[in-house]
Design a protein around this motif. Structure first.
Motif, PDB file in Angstrom:
ATOM      1  N   ARG A  17      -5.869   0.881   6.601  1.00 13.94           N
ATOM      2  CA  ARG A  17      -6.473   1.643   5.500  1.00 13.94           C
ATOM      3  C   ARG A  17      -5.396   2.397   4.736  1.00 13.94           C
ATOM      4  NH1 ARG A  17     -10.917   3.532   9.536  1.00 13.94           N
ATOM      5  NH2 ARG A  17     -12.429   1.864   9.252  1.00 13.94           N
ATOM      6  N   PRO A  18      -5.412   2.275   3.406  1.00 10.09           N
ATOM      7  CA  PRO A  18      -4.409   2.959   2.589  1.00 10.09           C
ATOM      8  C   PRO A  18      -4.751   4.437   2.410  1.00 10.09           C
ATOM      9  CG  PRO A  18      -5.897   1.752   1.189  1.00 10.09           C
ATOM     10  CD  PRO A  18      -6.288   1.422   2.603  1.00 10.09           C
ATOM     11  N   PRO A  19      -3.802   5.198   1.876  1.00 10.45           N
ATOM     12  CA  PRO A  19      -4.038   6.629   1.688  1.00 10.45           C
ATOM     13  C   PRO A  19      -5.290   6.944   0.877  1.00 10.45           C
ATOM     14  CG  PRO A  19      -1.734   6.115   1.319  1.00 10.45           C
ATOM     15  CD  PRO A  19      -2.450   4.816   1.496  1.00 10.45           C
ATOM     16  N   GLU A  20      -5.565   6.160  -0.156  1.00  7.35           N
ATOM     17  CA  GLU A  20      -6.736   6.462  -0.990  1.00  7.35           C
ATOM     18  C   GLU A  20      -8.047   6.331  -0.221  1.00  7.35           C
ATOM     19  OE1 GLU A  20      -5.329   2.333  -2.543  1.00  7.35           O
ATOM     20  OE2 GLU A  20      -4.436   4.109  -1.640  1.00  7.35           O
ATOM     21  N   VAL A  32      -5.858  -1.701  -2.465  1.00  3.80           N
ATOM     22  CA  VAL A  32      -6.062  -1.481  -1.027  1.00  3.80           C
ATOM     23  C   VAL A  32      -5.664  -2.736  -0.249  1.00  3.80           C
ATOM     24  CG1 VAL A  32      -7.870   0.260  -1.371  1.00  3.80           C
ATOM     25  CG2 VAL A  32      -8.518  -2.125  -1.007  1.00  3.80           C
ATOM     26  N   ASP A  33      -5.848  -3.893  -0.860  1.00  5.78           N
ATOM     27  CA  ASP A  33      -5.487  -5.152  -0.213  1.00  5.78           C
ATOM     28  C   ASP A  33      -3.974  -5.322  -0.135  1.00  5.78           C
ATOM     29  OD1 ASP A  33      -8.209  -5.886   0.067  1.00  5.78           O
ATOM     30  OD2 ASP A  33      -8.222  -6.591  -2.005  1.00  5.78           O
ATOM     31  N   LEU A  34      -3.258  -4.854  -1.157  1.00  3.98           N
ATOM     32  CA  LEU A  34      -1.791  -4.924  -1.120  1.00  3.98           C
ATOM     33  C   LEU A  34      -1.244  -4.006  -0.057  1.00  3.98           C
ATOM     34  CD1 LEU A  34       0.204  -6.601  -2.867  1.00  3.98           C
ATOM     35  CD2 LEU A  34      -2.134  -6.587  -3.655  1.00  3.98           C
ATOM     36  N   TRP A  35      -1.894  -2.851   0.135  1.00  6.91           N
ATOM     37  CA  TRP A  35      -1.481  -1.954   1.214  1.00  6.91           C
ATOM     38  C   TRP A  35      -1.606  -2.681   2.549  1.00  6.91           C
ATOM     39  CZ3 TRP A  35       0.740   2.794   1.835  1.00  6.91           C
ATOM     40  CH2 TRP A  35       0.715   3.311   3.133  1.00  6.91           C
ATOM     41  N   ALA A  36      -2.742  -3.331   2.764  1.00  7.77           N
ATOM     42  CA  ALA A  36      -2.961  -4.052   4.026  1.00  7.77           C
ATOM     43  C   ALA A  36      -1.909  -5.147   4.214  1.00  7.77           C
ATOM     44  CB  ALA A  36      -4.366  -4.635   4.062  1.00  7.77           C
ATOM     45  N   ALA A  37      -1.568  -5.855   3.139  1.00 10.34           N
ATOM     46  CA  ALA A  37      -0.514  -6.871   3.222  1.00 10.34           C
ATOM     47  C   ALA A  37       0.813  -6.216   3.574  1.00 10.34           C
ATOM     48  CB  ALA A  37      -0.412  -7.635   1.900  1.00 10.34           C
ATOM     49  N   LYS A 129       7.582  -1.364  -2.057  1.00 11.18           N
ATOM     50  CA  LYS A 129       6.763  -1.519  -3.270  1.00 11.18           C
ATOM     51  C   LYS A 129       5.275  -1.713  -2.941  1.00 11.18           C
ATOM     52  CE  LYS A 129      10.342  -1.880  -6.185  1.00 11.18           C
ATOM     53  NZ  LYS A 129      11.538  -1.473  -5.527  1.00 11.18           N
ATOM     54  N   VAL A 130       4.988  -2.426  -1.864  1.00  7.91           N
ATOM     55  CA  VAL A 130       3.579  -2.669  -1.516  1.00  7.91           C
ATOM     56  C   VAL A 130       3.013  -1.569  -0.617  1.00  7.91           C
ATOM     57  CG1 VAL A 130       3.645  -5.150  -1.918  1.00  7.91           C
ATOM     58  CG2 VAL A 130       4.139  -4.268   0.370  1.00  7.91           C
ATOM     59  N   LEU A 131       3.885  -0.725  -0.062  1.00  2.00           N
ATOM     60  CA  LEU A 131       3.420   0.423   0.713  1.00  2.00           C
ATOM     61  C   LEU A 131       3.614   1.721  -0.068  1.00  2.00           C
ATOM     62  CD1 LEU A 131       4.469  -0.156   4.446  1.00  2.00           C
ATOM     63  CD2 LEU A 131       2.232  -0.454   3.385  1.00  2.00           C
ATOM     64  N   ALA A 132       3.584   1.632  -1.387  1.00  2.17           N
ATOM     65  CA  ALA A 132       3.641   2.847  -2.200  1.00  2.17           C
ATOM     66  C   ALA A 132       2.391   3.673  -1.886  1.00  2.17           C
ATOM     67  CB  ALA A 132       3.710   2.497  -3.683  1.00  2.17           C
ATOM     68  N   TRP A 139       2.600  -2.085  -6.116  1.00  2.00           N
ATOM     69  CA  TRP A 139       2.680  -3.355  -6.825  1.00  2.00           C
ATOM     70  C   TRP A 139       1.396  -4.159  -6.676  1.00  2.00           C
ATOM     71  CZ3 TRP A 139       7.907  -6.377  -6.421  1.00  2.00           C
ATOM     72  CH2 TRP A 139       8.873  -5.700  -7.170  1.00  2.00           C
ATOM     73  N   THR A 140       1.168  -5.011  -7.659  1.00  2.00           N
ATOM     74  CA  THR A 140       0.061  -5.958  -7.595  1.00  2.00           C
ATOM     75  C   THR A 140       0.528  -7.193  -6.820  1.00  2.00           C
ATOM     76  OG1 THR A 140       0.720  -7.125  -9.603  1.00  2.00           O
ATOM     77  CG2 THR A 140      -0.762  -5.206  -9.883  1.00  2.00           C
ATOM     78  N   ALA A 141      -0.411  -8.050  -6.490  1.00  2.00           N
ATOM     79  CA  ALA A 141      -0.058  -9.298  -5.803  1.00  2.00           C
ATOM     80  C   ALA A 141       0.856 -10.140  -6.689  1.00  2.00           C
ATOM     81  CB  ALA A 141      -1.320 -10.068  -5.439  1.00  2.00           C
ATOM     82  N   GLU A 142       0.580 -10.160  -7.966  1.00  2.00           N
ATOM     83  CA  GLU A 142       1.404 -10.938  -8.900  1.00  2.00           C
ATOM     84  C   GLU A 142       2.840 -10.414  -8.918  1.00  2.00           C
ATOM     85  OE1 GLU A 142       1.459 -12.244 -13.625  1.00  2.00           O
ATOM     86  OE2 GLU A 142      -0.274 -11.170 -12.820  1.00  2.00           O
TER      87      GLU A 142
END
Length: 152
Positions: A17-20, A32-37, A129-132, A139-142
């Protein structure tokens, strides 16, 4: 007494789970999905699973403070319109050193060459970048797929 109760989507697997989500921010996005990745990448680089082991959201926030530092987590909370009060100030950890030390710990009994270190500069750059902590800065997936980490 006039404070509004906090309600927000609370989906997601504990430890991912991300901070938000932990801070019950109402306007969650696909970040939230990028955080999980990013947490999955952190597990791979550190050779530690699960990386986050908190039994509840408060402990999960404490784990983020221990990893990213008090000021960074408080700043992110502020961006979500929340206030996070900590009894002690923690300094951020160096992700590359942490991943290397945890990976070495897992393989102390084996002869692991330093060339097998997964926590390269590019991997750590992508990880950061993905754990900002702020979903606005994450960052986005793209964006992530264009990172040099994925070349070759």
């Amino acid at each position: 007494m006039t404070r509004r109760p906090q309600r927000a989507a609370r989906a997601g697997t504990p430890g991912f789970r991300p901070p938000e989500v932990l801070l019950k921010f109402e306007h969650q996005t696909t970040s939230v999905d990028l955080w999980a990745a990013g947490v999955i990448l952190l597990c791979i680089l550190s050779r530690t699973y699960p990386f986050f082991r908190a039994p509840d959201d408060y402990t999960a926030l404490a784990e983020l403070v221990a990893l990213f530092g008090t000021k960074a987590v408080q700043h992110a909370a502020g961006q979500y319109g929340k206030r996070l009060i900590c009894s002690e100030n923690a300094s951020p950890l160096d992700l590359q050193s942490l991943c290397q030390k945890l990976a070495e710990r897992r393989h102390q009994s084996e002869e692991v060459s330093s060339s097998l270190c997964l926590a390269t500069d590019q991997a750590i750059d992508l990880l950061s970048k993905v754990l900002a902590l702020s979903s606005h800065e994450r960052w986005t997936a793209e964006d992530a797929l264009k990172h040099p980490f994925f070349e070759d």
